[in-house]
Design a protein around this motif. Sequence first.
Motif, PDB file in Angstrom:
ATOM      1  N   ASN A   1     106.151 -63.010 -28.333  1.00 21.78           N
ATOM      2  CA  ASN A   1     105.793 -61.723 -28.935  1.00 21.78           C
ATOM      3  C   ASN A   1     105.042 -61.917 -30.247  1.00 21.78           C
ATOM      4  O   ASN A   1     104.051 -61.247 -30.525  1.00 21.78           O
ATOM      5  CB  ASN A   1     107.047 -60.885 -29.168  1.00 21.78           C
ATOM      6  N   LYS A   2     105.510 -62.863 -31.066  1.00 24.37           N
ATOM      7  CA  LYS A   2     104.833 -63.153 -32.337  1.00 24.37           C
ATOM      8  C   LYS A   2     103.433 -63.708 -32.092  1.00 24.37           C
ATOM      9  O   LYS A   2     102.472 -63.338 -32.772  1.00 24.37           O
ATOM     10  CB  LYS A   2     105.654 -64.155 -33.147  1.00 24.37           C
TER      11      LYS A   2
ATOM     12  N   ALA B   1     105.314 -59.446 -24.896  1.00 23.81           N
ATOM     13  CA  ALA B   1     104.538 -60.432 -24.152  1.00 23.81           C
ATOM     14  C   ALA B   1     104.367 -60.041 -22.691  1.00 23.81           C
ATOM     15  O   ALA B   1     103.327 -60.322 -22.090  1.00 23.81           O
ATOM     16  CB  ALA B   1     105.219 -61.789 -24.266  1.00 23.81           C
ATOM     17  N   ALA B   2     105.368 -59.406 -22.100  1.00 18.97           N
ATOM     18  CA  ALA B   2     105.310 -59.099 -20.676  1.00 18.97           C
ATOM     19  C   ALA B   2     104.143 -58.190 -20.316  1.00 18.97           C
ATOM     20  O   ALA B   2     103.539 -58.329 -19.256  1.00 18.97           O
ATOM     21  CB  ALA B   2     106.624 -58.456 -20.231  1.00 18.97           C
TER      22      ALA B   2
ATOM     23  N   LYS C   1      94.990 -68.888 -25.160  1.00 21.98           N
ATOM     24  CA  LYS C   1      95.622 -69.914 -24.318  1.00 21.98           C
ATOM     25  C   LYS C   1      96.878 -70.466 -24.973  1.00 21.98           C
ATOM     26  O   LYS C   1      97.887 -70.722 -24.297  1.00 21.98           O
ATOM     27  CB  LYS C   1      94.628 -71.039 -24.038  1.00 21.98           C
ATOM     28  N   GLU C   2      96.833 -70.628 -26.275  1.00 21.17           N
ATOM     29  CA  GLU C   2      98.012 -71.128 -26.987  1.00 21.17           C
ATOM     30  C   GLU C   2      99.156 -70.120 -26.902  1.00 21.17           C
ATOM     31  O   GLU C   2     100.317 -70.488 -26.721  1.00 21.17           O
ATOM     32  CB  GLU C   2      97.651 -71.417 -28.445  1.00 21.17           C
ATOM     33  N   ALA C   3      98.834 -68.836 -27.032  1.00 22.85           N
ATOM     34  CA  ALA C   3      99.869 -67.799 -26.948  1.00 22.85           C
ATOM     35  C   ALA C   3     100.470 -67.740 -25.552  1.00 22.85           C
ATOM     36  O   ALA C   3     101.686 -67.588 -25.390  1.00 22.85           O
ATOM     37  CB  ALA C   3      99.281 -66.443 -27.330  1.00 22.85           C
ATOM     38  N   LEU C   4      99.639 -67.871 -24.524  1.00 30.15           N
ATOM     39  CA  LEU C   4     100.127 -67.822 -23.150  1.00 30.15           C
ATOM     40  C   LEU C   4     101.012 -69.021 -22.806  1.00 30.15           C
ATOM     41  O   LEU C   4     101.825 -68.955 -21.888  1.00 30.15           O
ATOM     42  CB  LEU C   4      98.949 -67.752 -22.178  1.00 30.15           C
TER      43      LEU C   4
ATOM     44  N   THR D   1     106.739 -70.101 -24.240  1.00 29.64           N
ATOM     45  CA  THR D   1     107.695 -69.657 -23.228  1.00 29.64           C
ATOM     46  C   THR D   1     108.849 -68.822 -23.792  1.00 29.64           C
ATOM     47  O   THR D   1     109.436 -68.009 -23.085  1.00 29.64           O
ATOM     48  CB  THR D   1     108.285 -70.874 -22.483  1.00 29.64           C
ATOM     49  N   SER D   2     109.187 -68.995 -25.045  1.00 34.00           N
ATOM     50  CA  SER D   2     110.263 -68.216 -25.657  1.00 34.00           C
ATOM     51  C   SER D   2     109.786 -66.788 -25.891  1.00 34.00           C
ATOM     52  O   SER D   2     108.748 -66.573 -26.515  1.00 34.00           O
ATOM     53  CB  SER D   2     110.676 -68.857 -26.986  1.00 34.00           C
TER      54      SER D   2
END
Length: 229
Positions: free
Chosen positions: A89-90, A110-111, A77-80, A83-84
Amino acid sequence: MIRHLPLDTKRALSAKRGRTAVGASLMAASCLFAAAPSQGQVAANLSTRDVTETDQARDTLYRFAACVVKARPRMTKEALAVTSQPEANKAFQALVKPECLNGGFLRMDAAAIRGPLYRALYLREFGKDEPGFAALPPEQPSEEDRGYHAFGACVMRVAPDTTRTFVLALPGSSEEHQALAALRPTFEACVTPREQLVFTKVAMDSTLAQALYERAVAVSHGGNLAKAN
């Protein structure tokens, strides 16, 4: 206007970055478990279903995402929420759990993984048997809110059960194809005449899986997007 890009593997790989970055990223991720598995392990998460290469890759990412979400739901959830693109990606790379790779390796951005992660979160928190949502009339977004996120929210608002069917269906299945065909009139209703959105099926995965999960969370927290009785 909505344009659906072809799912041909070679074209997805050779298309210019940007418009088809999602499709190209997914095909790179089809090598997800390509490295030799560690001794005694079988790369069981690699999809071998009788579907196109693109749908096999999507299916593989779904399996990987389910493993990651089960092990690291909070980190997911934190990764999602990032927004950058470079930071996202990291954050997604940090999610990678060796046990979920079966000794293989992962290359993605990320996409490609957002949709599978949202789908896995939905299944973990609400399950396959979650009752349907009430359909609501379309709501035109403001100028500031237009784009893929607003489009997904609109589609989920107008055709919630069909959206849910599409998101949860197996990639390349007849159920998925039928749901996608049934959604096309809703797609056109959810864009303004001046908008042009370009989708691969992978980008559609991401957009609609996020919309499904966000609406389910809103309803579970007492939001006004009521479920059907």
